[in-house]
Structure formats: C-alpha cells, structure tokens
Design a protein around this motif. Structure first.
Motif, PDB file in Angstrom:
ATOM      1  N   ALA A  13      -1.659  10.414  10.990  1.00 19.71           N
ATOM      2  CA  ALA A  13      -2.013   8.993  11.064  1.00 19.71           C
ATOM      3  C   ALA A  13      -3.247   8.790  10.191  1.00 19.71           C
ATOM      4  O   ALA A  13      -4.380   8.687  10.675  1.00 19.71           O
ATOM      5  CB  ALA A  13      -2.276   8.587  12.509  1.00 19.71           C
ATOM      6  N   SER A  14      -3.042   8.733   8.895  1.00 18.08           N
ATOM      7  CA  SER A  14      -4.139   8.802   7.920  1.00 18.08           C
ATOM      8  C   SER A  14      -5.039   7.578   7.908  1.00 18.08           C
ATOM      9  O   SER A  14      -6.165   7.650   7.414  1.00 18.08           O
ATOM     10  CB  SER A  14      -3.563   9.027   6.517  1.00 18.08           C
ATOM     11  N   HIS A  15      -4.576   6.460   8.450  1.00 14.98           N
ATOM     12  CA  HIS A  15      -5.401   5.253   8.460  1.00 14.98           C
ATOM     13  C   HIS A  15      -6.057   4.982   9.821  1.00 14.98           C
ATOM     14  O   HIS A  15      -6.786   4.005   9.974  1.00 14.98           O
ATOM     15  CB  HIS A  15      -4.567   4.051   8.027  1.00 14.98           C
ATOM     16  N   ALA A  16      -5.786   5.871  10.788  1.00 11.95           N
ATOM     17  CA  ALA A  16      -6.441   5.753  12.092  1.00 11.95           C
ATOM     18  C   ALA A  16      -7.929   6.043  11.926  1.00 11.95           C
ATOM     19  O   ALA A  16      -8.314   6.979  11.224  1.00 11.95           O
ATOM     20  CB  ALA A  16      -5.820   6.710  13.092  1.00 11.95           C
ATOM     21  N   GLY A  17      -8.738   5.233  12.562  1.00 12.54           N
ATOM     22  CA  GLY A  17     -10.187   5.396  12.438  1.00 12.54           C
ATOM     23  C   GLY A  17     -10.795   4.498  11.390  1.00 12.54           C
ATOM     24  O   GLY A  17     -12.024   4.350  11.342  1.00 12.54           O
ATOM     25  N   THR A  18      -9.957   3.884  10.550  1.00 14.01           N
ATOM     26  CA  THR A  18     -10.447   2.949   9.536  1.00 14.01           C
ATOM     27  C   THR A  18      -9.730   1.602   9.654  1.00 14.01           C
ATOM     28  O   THR A  18     -10.358   0.579   9.914  1.00 14.01           O
ATOM     29  CB  THR A  18     -10.276   3.526   8.111  1.00 14.01           C
ATOM     30  N   TRP A  19      -8.419   1.617   9.512  1.00 13.53           N
ATOM     31  CA  TRP A  19      -7.653   0.373   9.591  1.00 13.53           C
ATOM     32  C   TRP A  19      -7.394  -0.035  11.041  1.00 13.53           C
ATOM     33  O   TRP A  19      -7.081  -1.192  11.321  1.00 13.53           O
ATOM     34  CB  TRP A  19      -6.316   0.533   8.859  1.00 13.53           C
ATOM     35  N   TYR A  20      -7.492   0.922  11.948  1.00 13.46           N
ATOM     36  CA  TYR A  20      -7.352   0.672  13.375  1.00 13.46           C
ATOM     37  C   TYR A  20      -8.004   1.842  14.099  1.00 13.46           C
ATOM     38  O   TYR A  20      -8.249   2.900  13.508  1.00 13.46           O
ATOM     39  CB  TYR A  20      -5.877   0.504  13.791  1.00 13.46           C
ATOM     40  N   GLY A  56      -5.093  -4.378   8.209  1.00 12.33           N
ATOM     41  CA  GLY A  56      -5.911  -3.813   9.266  1.00 12.33           C
ATOM     42  C   GLY A  56      -5.756  -4.614  10.540  1.00 12.33           C
ATOM     43  O   GLY A  56      -5.588  -5.840  10.501  1.00 12.33           O
ATOM     44  N   TYR A  57      -5.800  -3.941  11.672  1.00 12.56           N
ATOM     45  CA  TYR A  57      -5.489  -4.606  12.937  1.00 12.56           C
ATOM     46  C   TYR A  57      -6.442  -5.743  13.290  1.00 12.56           C
ATOM     47  O   TYR A  57      -6.053  -6.683  13.975  1.00 12.56           O
ATOM     48  CB  TYR A  57      -5.457  -3.570  14.061  1.00 12.56           C
ATOM     49  N   HIS A 131       1.899  10.788  -1.115  1.00 11.37           N
ATOM     50  CA  HIS A 131       2.352   9.402  -1.213  1.00 11.37           C
ATOM     51  C   HIS A 131       2.642   8.829   0.164  1.00 11.37           C
ATOM     52  O   HIS A 131       2.326   7.667   0.445  1.00 11.37           O
ATOM     53  CB  HIS A 131       3.610   9.322  -2.081  1.00 11.37           C
ATOM     54  N   ASP A 132       3.237   9.641   1.024  1.00 11.83           N
ATOM     55  CA  ASP A 132       3.563   9.217   2.384  1.00 11.83           C
ATOM     56  C   ASP A 132       2.292   8.848   3.152  1.00 11.83           C
ATOM     57  O   ASP A 132       2.204   7.786   3.780  1.00 11.83           O
ATOM     58  CB  ASP A 132       4.310  10.353   3.090  1.00 11.83           C
ATOM     59  N   GLU A 133       1.295   9.708   3.076  1.00 12.83           N
ATOM     60  CA  GLU A 133       0.074   9.488   3.867  1.00 12.83           C
ATOM     61  C   GLU A 133      -0.874   8.482   3.223  1.00 12.83           C
ATOM     62  O   GLU A 133      -1.702   7.889   3.920  1.00 12.83           O
ATOM     63  CB  GLU A 133      -0.627  10.823   4.102  1.00 12.83           C
ATOM     64  N   ASP A 134      -0.761   8.259   1.912  1.00 11.91           N
ATOM     65  CA  ASP A 134      -1.598   7.242   1.265  1.00 11.91           C
ATOM     66  C   ASP A 134      -1.148   5.830   1.636  1.00 11.91           C
ATOM     67  O   ASP A 134      -1.966   4.914   1.711  1.00 11.91           O
ATOM     68  CB  ASP A 134      -1.550   7.379  -0.261  1.00 11.91           C
ATOM     69  N   GLU A 135       0.144   5.667   1.861  1.00 11.88           N
ATOM     70  CA  GLU A 135       0.699   4.339   2.102  1.00 11.88           C
ATOM     71  C   GLU A 135       0.423   3.852   3.525  1.00 11.88           C
ATOM     72  O   GLU A 135       0.545   4.605   4.478  1.00 11.88           O
ATOM     73  CB  GLU A 135       2.208   4.353   1.847  1.00 11.88           C
ATOM     74  N   HIS A 136       0.070   2.572   3.648  1.00 13.67           N
ATOM     75  CA  HIS A 136      -0.244   2.005   4.962  1.00 13.67           C
ATOM     76  C   HIS A 136       0.838   1.066   5.485  1.00 13.67           C
ATOM     77  O   HIS A 136       0.842   0.720   6.672  1.00 13.67           O
ATOM     78  CB  HIS A 136      -1.571   1.228   4.904  1.00 13.67           C
TER      79      HIS A 136
END
Length: 311
Positions: A13-20, A56-57, A131-136
C-alpha cells in the motif's frame, strides 16, 4: 520475491501514510464516518458498477462514499477495478503481476484465473512492480473495497488503463463485456473529473455560466449527462470537442463500450449521485479538481403486458 508462476507475493500500500492514513483503525473509523454521512436512496436493483474518484482521501474520500454506499457485499464475489495510468505511457491495458494487494484495513487476493484469461487475449501486458506501486488510481479504491467487503470472500481484478484510442476502448469493452453477465462480478471505474488551472494546463471558461467554478461544473455535467445516457460515442465526441481533463476518461470509455455490446437479460442504467470540487475557482490563478460518484444498476426487464391483461 517473484514466484515460479510469474506472480509476486503482494503489492504494498505505497500511498498509505501520505494520501490516506496508514493506521488501520483510524482509517476504518474515517471510512465508516463518510459512509454514514452519505445519504443516498438505495435501490432494490442490483448495483453492477460505480464510478468514483481517486484523489487523496481528505479531498475525495467523502465523495467516494456516495458510490461505495451502494455495494451489497452479499452479492459480490469478484471486483474489477479500472484505473488510468498517471505515471507512465502505455497505449493499452495492463494487469498486475502480484498475488495480492495490501491495505491498512486488510489485504485483497488477486483473481489469478481471470488475470490469465485476460492475458490470453494478448491485449493485456503485466505491470512491473514499480509501475504498479507508483500508480494511485487503483490503490485509492482498495481501502474502501476491503472495508465494505470485510467478512466476505472475494477477489480483485486490477486493470491499469493507458492512453487509448476510441477503437481500443471498443476492443477492451468487448473483451470485458462477457464478465457483465456474471451477477457476482462488480466493476469500479476510477476517475476524477475536471482538473482546472494553469498547473493542469487547462483553463476552459464559459463566462455565461457565471464564476469559473460554475463553468467547470457546467462542463463536467455535460460529460456526466452523456455517461448517464450510456452514450459511448457521444462521450468520446465531447472529449474531442472540449478536451475536459477527466483523467479516467479511458476507463469510463471502456465501460461504456462494454455496456454497449452487453447482451444480458438486464437493462443497465447510470446515475450520478454526488458531485464536488476541491475548491471554488474565481480567478485564473486558482485551481481545482472535480470529483463525482455514479452508480450503474442492472434493472430486470419488465415482462410485456398482454392486451388481455390490461384493464
């Protein structure tokens, strides 16, 4: 580590902690609050798909809740998520090379069987892990999915959608259309709407609509009306004419084309249930992103009434 069958273990979950938030309990509480605040008229007809935002949430989380409120987990066994590629160019669609996707509120298993079915069409490449983990655009839906589906067994089919031609949208729509026949399949179409401002290089403005933000809403609703009409050709023409910066235009185009060739026993209908903007633009130096949630129901056709039955 890559497994022998070509699938890695999991996507972080590469965007956890930043985008949510990456705190599972806080995230669950937040999602519950937004879902409880989303007041919608729940229909009895099965919900087949939703369109929902992926920002972002703090920006789009409340709007997305209006769509996720319609998922009945008892009826869903498999969820397709179509999200646009923001970070690298591809002229086609790509599927994951991971066996599962992680979220702070529970991990989700990838449907390897369907992945292989799509791979055999020769129209889907496999994403690299970076690419998978960069994409949100796909990830931002996963906490909502894991949360509303908690306690139910289901699998995920993540599809990253590139910059497609209208012809390609029709081709991918035809590939996915047969999956609409299975009542346990559900589709999530990931898209924000107008990105307005100099930083997005888009400042279309109809002065007759009022303030800039009102012109943005007018432009968005022109496209939303065509989506509600399930008008794939009309939506493509609208984009060609106005160039509205709807980042999920190609996932939407694929789904509209899938509905166009769908030959099942139920009649699809689409309705937008929420629209919002990240802020109101009044002057050219302002900027905003629009968010919208829509619900696609599959309504059972009414039997034809015989003349003898009429009174």
């Amino acid at each position: 580590m890559m497994m022998s069958n070509g699938y890695g273990n999991s996507r972080e979950a590469s965007h956890a902690g930043t985008w949510y938030t990456d705190n599972g309990s806080k995230l669950a509480k937040q999602l519950n609050q937004w879902l409880s605040e989303a007041k919608v008229d729940l229909k009895s007809e099965p919900t087949k798909a939703i369109i929902a935002p992926h920002a972002g949430y703090s920006y789009s989380g409340p709007t997305a809740a209006y769509a996720y409120k319609f998922i009945n987990p008892k009826n869903v066994k498999r969820i397709f998520v179509l999200g646009p590629s923001h970070h690298f160019y591809t002229s086609g669609c790509e599927i994951t090379a991971c066996k599962s996707y992680e979220t702070p509120v529970g991990n989700i298993k990838v449907d390897l069987k369907v992945n292989e079915e799509l791979s055999k069409t020769k129209k889907f490449k496999k994403m690299t892990l970076s690419h998978d983990e960069d994409e949100h655009s796909i990830e931002m839906h996963l906490p909502y999915i894991a949360h509303v589906m908690k306690g139910y067994h289901f699998t995920l089919v993540p599809i990253l959608v590139g910059s497609l031609t209208v012809k390609a949208e029709k081709e991918y729509g035809a590939i996915l259309a047969p999956y609409l026949n299975d009542p346990s399949n559900f589709f999530v179409i990931s898209s924000d709407f107008c990105h307005w401002g100099s930083r997005f290089r888009f400042q279309w403005y109809d002065k007759g609509a009022g303030d800039i933000w009102q012109g943005i809403e007018k432009l968005d609703r022109m496209g939303m009306n065509l989506i509600e009409k399930l008008d794939a050709a009309g939506f493509a023409s609208y984009l060609a004419e106005y160039s509205n910066t709807i980042c999920g235009r190609h996932p939407i185009g694929i789904f509209l084309n899938a509905l166009r060739v769908y030959n099942g026993k139920r009649t699809p209908s689409m309705k937008f249930v929420k629209y919002a903007q990240s802020g109101k633009c009044y002057k050219p130096s302002d900027s905003s992103v629009s968010y919208a949630s829509a619900v696609c129901h599959f309504c059972e056709d009414q039997p034809e009434v015989k003349k003898s039955d009429k009174k």
